[in-house]
Design an enzyme around this catalytic site. Sequence first.
Site, PDB file in Angstrom:
ATOM      1  CG  ASP A  11      22.255  35.569  22.339  1.00  0.00           C
ATOM      2  OD1 ASP A  11      22.768  34.875  23.244  1.00  0.00           O
ATOM      3  OD2 ASP A  11      21.072  35.952  22.392  1.00  0.00           O
ATOM      4  CB  SER A  12      20.805  31.341  22.134  1.00  0.00           C
ATOM      5  OG  SER A  12      20.246  32.312  23.001  1.00  0.00           O
ATOM      6  CE1 TYR A  43      22.487  28.146  20.925  1.00  0.00           C
ATOM      7  CE2 TYR A  43      24.350  29.451  21.673  1.00  0.00           C
ATOM      8  CZ  TYR A  43      23.666  28.824  20.656  1.00  0.00           C
ATOM      9  OH  TYR A  43      24.163  28.874  19.367  1.00  0.00           O
ATOM     10  N   GLY A  44      20.313  28.217  27.267  1.00  0.00           N
ATOM     11  CA  GLY A  44      20.470  28.218  28.729  1.00  0.00           C
ATOM     12  C   GLY A  44      20.106  26.934  29.435  1.00  0.00           C
ATOM     13  CB  CYS A  74      25.520  33.905  24.090  1.00  0.00           C
ATOM     14  SG  CYS A  74      24.588  32.570  24.872  1.00  0.00           S
ATOM     15  CG  ASN A  75      26.081  36.094  29.955  1.00  0.00           C
ATOM     16  OD1 ASN A  75      25.338  36.760  29.252  1.00  0.00           O
ATOM     17  ND2 ASN A  75      26.950  36.637  30.771  1.00  0.00           N
ATOM     18  CB  CYS A 188      21.044  35.868  30.659  1.00  0.00           C
ATOM     19  SG  CYS A 188      20.113  35.424  29.162  1.00  0.00           S
ATOM     20  CB  THR A 189      23.068  38.989  26.201  1.00  0.00           C
ATOM     21  OG1 THR A 189      22.775  37.740  25.552  1.00  0.00           O
ATOM     22  CG2 THR A 189      24.543  39.052  26.530  1.00  0.00           C
ATOM     23  CG  HIS A 190      17.555  36.747  26.066  1.00  0.00           C
ATOM     24  ND1 HIS A 190      18.648  36.069  25.602  1.00  0.00           N
ATOM     25  CD2 HIS A 190      16.561  36.519  25.160  1.00  0.00           C
ATOM     26  CE1 HIS A 190      18.328  35.452  24.464  1.00  0.00           C
ATOM     27  NE2 HIS A 190      17.062  35.713  24.181  1.00  0.00           N
TER      28      HIS A 190
HETATM   29  N1  DGL Z   1      21.313  35.223  25.870  1.00  0.00           N
HETATM   30  C1  DGL Z   1      21.882  34.010  26.299  1.00  0.00           C
HETATM   31  C2  DGL Z   1      22.822  34.183  27.477  1.00  0.00           C
HETATM   32  O1  DGL Z   1      23.381  35.246  27.625  1.00  0.00           O
HETATM   33  C3  DGL Z   1      21.066  32.787  26.516  1.00  0.00           C
HETATM   34  C4  DGL Z   1      19.625  32.691  26.561  1.00  0.00           C
HETATM   35  C5  DGL Z   1      19.239  31.276  26.200  1.00  0.00           C
HETATM   36  O2  DGL Z   1      19.428  30.912  25.040  1.00  0.00           O
HETATM   37  O3  DGL Z   1      18.804  30.544  27.110  1.00  0.00           O
HETATM   38  O4  DGL Z   1      23.040  33.272  28.242  1.00  0.00           O
END
Ligand code: DGL
Length: 270
Positions: A11-12, A43-44, A74-75, A188-190
């Site tokens: 993931d990011s 990443y988003g 990571c989505n 988003c996995t966060h």
């Molecule tokens: N956790 C990541 C996702 O699922 C991205 C969060 C990010 O880096 O902006 O998209």
Amino acid sequence: MSIELPIGVFDSGVGGLTVLHECLISLPAEDFLYLGDSGHFPYGTKTAEELRERSSAVAAELLGRGVKMLVIACNSATAAAGDEIRALGAEAGVPVVTVVGPEAEIAASISGNGRVGVLATPATVASGAYRSALDSLGRPLTVTEVSAPDLAPIIQEGPTFDEQVLDTVRGYCQPLRDAGVDTLILGCTHYPLVAPMLQRMLGRDVSLVTAGHAIAAAIQRELAGRNELARDRVEGDYRFLVTGDVDSFVDVGTRFLQLPLAGRAERVEV
Ligand code: DGL
């Protein structure tokens, strides 16, 4: 592929630890090698091109170290670079499991009123990945997508949640409430870290869909099909590679994983 090899996950940053958490519970005998690309977070808000470049480099690093499976937790990376990474995996003979598809399937099957919300990063919303995954399931659905540029950074920085965070989340919930969604994909996995806030603001009748369980089940199926499930032990090992600051990754990550990270993480340049 040797069954002794770990499962690679990336993931990011710390968000994918919400997926790893479910994997460590459902597949305790497996070894996991998690790469948190926190040196290049977020990443988003990256372009699709930047995401393809970054995610391919990270995937190549894990494949180069030897993994029996690769999980894109990571989505944003899945939405922009899923096809490229599946191709890299295929070249190396390593299956690739991703988010997006599994959550879309769950949401389409559990929604009562056919109104499904997607809360995700700008990159994931711009890719249209959820919309096409939901469209492909053969059920007419009204999809409301909300792009949340601030949410992953707020969570990744790991502040104590305060009134400002509540206001930000409230703002993202409003269009979902207006649309009357009964199911919300946390795209988003966060975001599972703010699930209690979202549930409170959307109401108890709205079902929140996260990736963890579905991904752990997909890994189990894929490894069983290849006869590559770890055997003859109760607990495997789990370790971390981090492209950013290791100490803050360990601090914030412990909250996500609800298992210790200290002593298991090392810095890596990718
Ligand atoms: N956790 C990541 C996702 O699922 C991205 C969060 C990010 O880096 O902006 O998209």
